[in-house]
Scaffold this motif. Structure first.
Motif, PDB file in Angstrom:
ATOM      1  N   LEU A   1     -15.007   7.018   9.036  1.00  0.00           N
ATOM      2  CA  LEU A   1     -16.185   6.495   8.337  1.00  0.00           C
ATOM      3  C   LEU A   1     -16.350   4.997   8.566  1.00  0.00           C
ATOM      4  N   LEU A   2     -15.222   4.287   8.549  1.00  0.00           N
ATOM      5  CA  LEU A   2     -15.273   2.835   8.714  1.00  0.00           C
ATOM      6  C   LEU A   2     -15.406   2.438  10.184  1.00  0.00           C
ATOM      7  N   ARG A   3     -14.643   3.115  11.031  1.00  0.00           N
ATOM      8  CA  ARG A   3     -14.648   2.782  12.458  1.00  0.00           C
ATOM      9  C   ARG A   3     -16.006   3.022  13.091  1.00  0.00           C
ATOM     10  N   GLU A   4     -16.696   4.065  12.603  1.00  0.00           N
ATOM     11  CA  GLU A   4     -17.968   4.430  13.238  1.00  0.00           C
ATOM     12  C   GLU A   4     -19.158   3.672  12.653  1.00  0.00           C
ATOM     13  N   LYS A   5     -18.921   2.822  11.683  1.00  0.00           N
ATOM     14  CA  LYS A   5     -20.006   2.059  11.063  1.00  0.00           C
ATOM     15  C   LYS A   5     -20.410   0.915  12.005  1.00  0.00           C
ATOM     16  N   GLU A   6     -21.649   0.925  12.424  1.00  0.00           N
ATOM     17  CA  GLU A   6     -22.111  -0.123  13.355  1.00  0.00           C
ATOM     18  C   GLU A   6     -22.176  -1.495  12.677  1.00  0.00           C
ATOM     19  N   GLY A   7     -21.858  -2.486  13.420  1.00  0.00           N
ATOM     20  CA  GLY A   7     -21.986  -3.860  12.925  1.00  0.00           C
ATOM     21  C   GLY A   7     -20.887  -4.272  11.959  1.00  0.00           C
ATOM     22  N   LEU A   8     -19.853  -3.447  11.851  1.00  0.00           N
ATOM     23  CA  LEU A   8     -18.771  -3.746  10.923  1.00  0.00           C
ATOM     24  C   LEU A   8     -17.536  -4.199  11.702  1.00  0.00           C
ATOM     25  N   GLU A   9     -17.070  -5.403  11.409  1.00  0.00           N
ATOM     26  CA  GLU A   9     -15.803  -5.830  12.018  1.00  0.00           C
ATOM     27  C   GLU A   9     -14.674  -5.394  11.087  1.00  0.00           C
ATOM     28  N   LEU A  10     -13.773  -4.570  11.608  1.00  0.00           N
ATOM     29  CA  LEU A  10     -12.735  -3.959  10.785  1.00  0.00           C
ATOM     30  C   LEU A  10     -11.390  -4.619  11.083  1.00  0.00           C
ATOM     31  N   ILE A  11     -10.737  -5.142  10.039  1.00  0.00           N
ATOM     32  CA  ILE A  11      -9.380  -5.673  10.213  1.00  0.00           C
ATOM     33  C   ILE A  11      -8.441  -4.773   9.421  1.00  0.00           C
ATOM     34  N   VAL A  12      -7.505  -4.122  10.122  1.00  0.00           N
ATOM     35  CA  VAL A  12      -6.643  -3.137   9.470  1.00  0.00           C
ATOM     36  C   VAL A  12      -5.179  -3.555   9.568  1.00  0.00           C
ATOM     37  N   TRP A  13      -4.508  -3.554   8.426  1.00  0.00           N
ATOM     38  CA  TRP A  13      -3.049  -3.770   8.374  1.00  0.00           C
ATOM     39  C   TRP A  13      -2.415  -2.737   9.294  1.00  0.00           C
ATOM     40  N   PRO A  14      -1.639  -3.205  10.289  1.00  0.00           N
ATOM     41  CA  PRO A  14      -1.229  -2.269  11.342  1.00  0.00           C
ATOM     42  C   PRO A  14      -0.027  -1.392  11.018  1.00  0.00           C
ATOM     43  N   GLU A  15       0.675  -1.659   9.931  1.00  0.00           N
ATOM     44  CA  GLU A  15       1.904  -0.886   9.696  1.00  0.00           C
ATOM     45  C   GLU A  15       1.705   0.220   8.664  1.00  0.00           C
ATOM     46  N   ASP A  16       2.597   1.219   8.743  1.00  0.00           N
ATOM     47  CA  ASP A  16       2.506   2.365   7.851  1.00  0.00           C
ATOM     48  C   ASP A  16       3.334   2.124   6.590  1.00  0.00           C
ATOM     49  N   ARG A  17       3.092   0.981   5.985  1.00  0.00           N
ATOM     50  CA  ARG A  17       3.753   0.650   4.718  1.00  0.00           C
ATOM     51  C   ARG A  17       2.840  -0.313   3.970  1.00  0.00           C
ATOM     52  N   GLU A  18       3.251  -0.653   2.740  1.00  0.00           N
ATOM     53  CA  GLU A  18       2.398  -1.541   1.970  1.00  0.00           C
ATOM     54  C   GLU A  18       2.210  -2.863   2.685  1.00  0.00           C
ATOM     55  N   CYS A  19       0.996  -3.392   2.537  1.00  0.00           N
ATOM     56  CA  CYS A  19       0.602  -4.608   3.264  1.00  0.00           C
ATOM     57  C   CYS A  19       1.261  -5.849   2.672  1.00  0.00           C
ATOM     58  N   ASP A  20       1.775  -6.725   3.536  1.00  0.00           N
ATOM     59  CA  ASP A  20       2.379  -7.985   3.075  1.00  0.00           C
ATOM     60  C   ASP A  20       1.322  -8.880   2.450  1.00  0.00           C
ATOM     61  N   ARG A  21       1.716  -9.555   1.386  1.00  0.00           N
ATOM     62  CA  ARG A  21       0.795 -10.462   0.704  1.00  0.00           C
ATOM     63  C   ARG A  21       0.299 -11.544   1.658  1.00  0.00           C
ATOM     64  N   SER A  22       1.218 -12.097   2.448  1.00  0.00           N
ATOM     65  CA  SER A  22       0.834 -13.207   3.334  1.00  0.00           C
ATOM     66  C   SER A  22      -0.178 -12.734   4.387  1.00  0.00           C
ATOM     67  N   TRP A  23       0.020 -11.524   4.903  1.00  0.00           N
ATOM     68  CA  TRP A  23      -0.935 -10.977   5.880  1.00  0.00           C
ATOM     69  C   TRP A  23      -2.308 -10.820   5.223  1.00  0.00           C
TER      70      TRP A  23
END
Lengths: 332, 332
Positions: free
Chosen positions: B3-25
């Motif tokens: 749904l997000l990837r196919e949305k036109e005009g949307l720049e998507l930034i995704v936390w790359p790891e399969d765990r909870e996202c670091d606060r600093s990231w």
């Protein structure tokens, strides 16, 4: 115990320890007995009857199952058999639902993970530690519960599952009899099911989201859940056994879990129990959750069972009608 | 994700790891964002909004609860909040029933005993490993389920418990409002209850056979289950928490279990999770069964939640009506 202790003219011999009775103690103490109150772990076989002798009128077992009793030998020695049906139906149905939920939701692995202090290292992600949902969702609107054996416990389990929104029920029955359509109609309406149907083993395996093994033990049903059955089951299906360990081939189940033919298993009983050591093949798999045969282990139900077993024993001794007697002639 | 990837005009930034996202990231990547999809472990506070900057229109949380979001700061920065109610109701209700059964039936200790290869040494006796039965018996014909909080999950849990034969329901509600007698009448009839009643905390503690904690987290409800509440509970009662860890004072609960004020506890959440190490006081007690916050962890529900969270995010970004938006004005 008060029922037995307060009975006049009754000489009571009680195993003095708070654990299962030793075979040698049992055989030393039954000669000349009029009645014996036994449990699942006491093999009531030809040896037992020969040693007890002709005074024996009744065996009262503290269980609903009686595959530990040799009915042919019992019949030959003209001994009556009391058992404890009905009183444990609700407790075992509660446990069956619990095992289906635990197996689906990775509760065994979850408990172990927390207990071992691994939760801090548990990396959360949206689909981590997920399992198939028991209640229906928009993605899985059809939820089919399968019952191998459709007696009291199975029907009480179905009644509970209905409230989780399950839509279909399939079950196996004695092929010699025709399906009870009146029962099916009543259950369908009562539990607002979309369908209920008697099926063969093949269809039970193929269609069920959860298979509940709730049939009697013994030679006739030994390893009825085998490799062939397990291979036909759905990839996200669950096997629950709250009946007898002998019904399921443990090696086949270990293979089914290892090779992901099925999702998981919830077991209250395992063949060869309680001699299930840490190297047992089923203990290696995180999606196999096992509890130590506690299906009927509630204070209330065990009080109901012990009371009924005592009453069966007393009635058998005095030659009266027993509250719950096995119709041995139906089985020999 | 599609749904997000196919949305036109949307720049998507995704936390790359399969765990909870670091606060600093997270803080490195939110400056200039229009929308953020967050989880329970991401504190959405004043710092978050200041770093994100004035471009931020929407935070979409992948949860029904939002005590990790500072609503005052959110409101100040004119950001909208999406959440995922309803879609997880059934999964959490399933888990709540599972925990009540597991806590009552010593399932945690049972799983551990079998896993550790101790079953062969388990000395069977009629009342060993017993617990209080969830469904009623002739000895306990009245079974009262108590709900701290009586929203969607509590009502779905009640519906499931009704099929186990429970007879009475009591619950707490917002004291400022009057009880919803129409709802009570409907539930009483639907679930064939002998009684349903809104009560105060004192009566909830005294009368319940199982207390289900299903209220929102946050400062207002912190440690609402404290020593005083636990001391009033029945000796054979069970505490289930499938809401937020903060609602229960862990030290008081450990004391309640140790000193046997209550029978057992089933917890999906613990204050301070996931930092629950092996020396945590609750892990010492065999009758405290804990699973690692898996209440909504089914494939189907998490797919429902992620889909809804993505839709909320997209609607918030384009300024449209969100499928599920928190009415922030009600809370600030």
């Amino acid at each position: 115990m008060p029922l037995l202790r307060e009975k006049e003219g009754l000489e009571l011999i009680v195993w003095p320890e708070d654990r299962e009775c030793d075979r040698s103690w049992l055989l030393d103490n039954i000669p000349g007995a009029t009645g014996v109150l036994a449990t699942l772990s006491n093999k009531v076989n030809e040896e037992f009857f020969e040693i007890a002798g002709p005074s024996l009128k009744v065996v009262s077992t503290l269980s609903v199952g009686f595959d530990h009793v040799d009915l042919v030998a019992l019949n030959k020695h003209k001994v009556r058999l009391g058992y404890t049906p009905d009183v444990l139906t609700d407790a075992v149905a509660d446990a069956s639902v619990m095992l289906a939920l635990m197996a689906g939701r990775n509760a065994g692995a979850g408990v172990t993970l927390v207990k071992e202090g691994q939760w801090p290292k548990f990396n959360w992600a949206p689909f981590f530690f997920c399992g198939p949902q028991l209640s229906p969702t928009s993605f899985t609107p059809k939820r089919t519960m399968g019952f191998l054996g459709f007696g009291r416990v199975a029907q009480a389990t179905l009644a509970r599952l209905a409230a989780f929104g399950i839509t279909h029920c399939i079950y196996t029955g004695n092929p010699a009899s025709s399906p009870d359509t009146a029962l099916e109609e009543r259950l369908k309406e009562q539990h607002k099911l979309q369908g209920i149907r008697r099926v063969d083993l093949d269809e039970l395996a193929r269609e069920s989201d959860v298979v509940f093994v709730l049939a009697p033990g013994g030679e006739k049903t030994r390893h009825i859940i085998n490799e062939s059955f397990l291979r036909k089951m759905k990839k996200r299906s669950i096997l629950v056994n709250a009946a007898r360990g002998t019904l399921v081939d443990s090696d086949a189940l270990a293979k089914a879990l290892e090779e992901e033919w099925i999702w998981s298993a919830g077991l209250d009983v395992v063949e060869g129990e309680p001699k299930i050591t840490a190297d047992h093949p089923l203990l290696k798999h995180p999606r196999c959750v096992i509890v130590p045969h506690i299906g009927s282990a509630t204070f209330e139900t065990r009080l109901g069972m012990t009371t009924l077993a005592a009453k069966n024993l007393l009635a058998g001794i005095s030659g009266e009608e027993m509250p719950s007697e096995v119709e041995v002639s139906k089985y020999v």
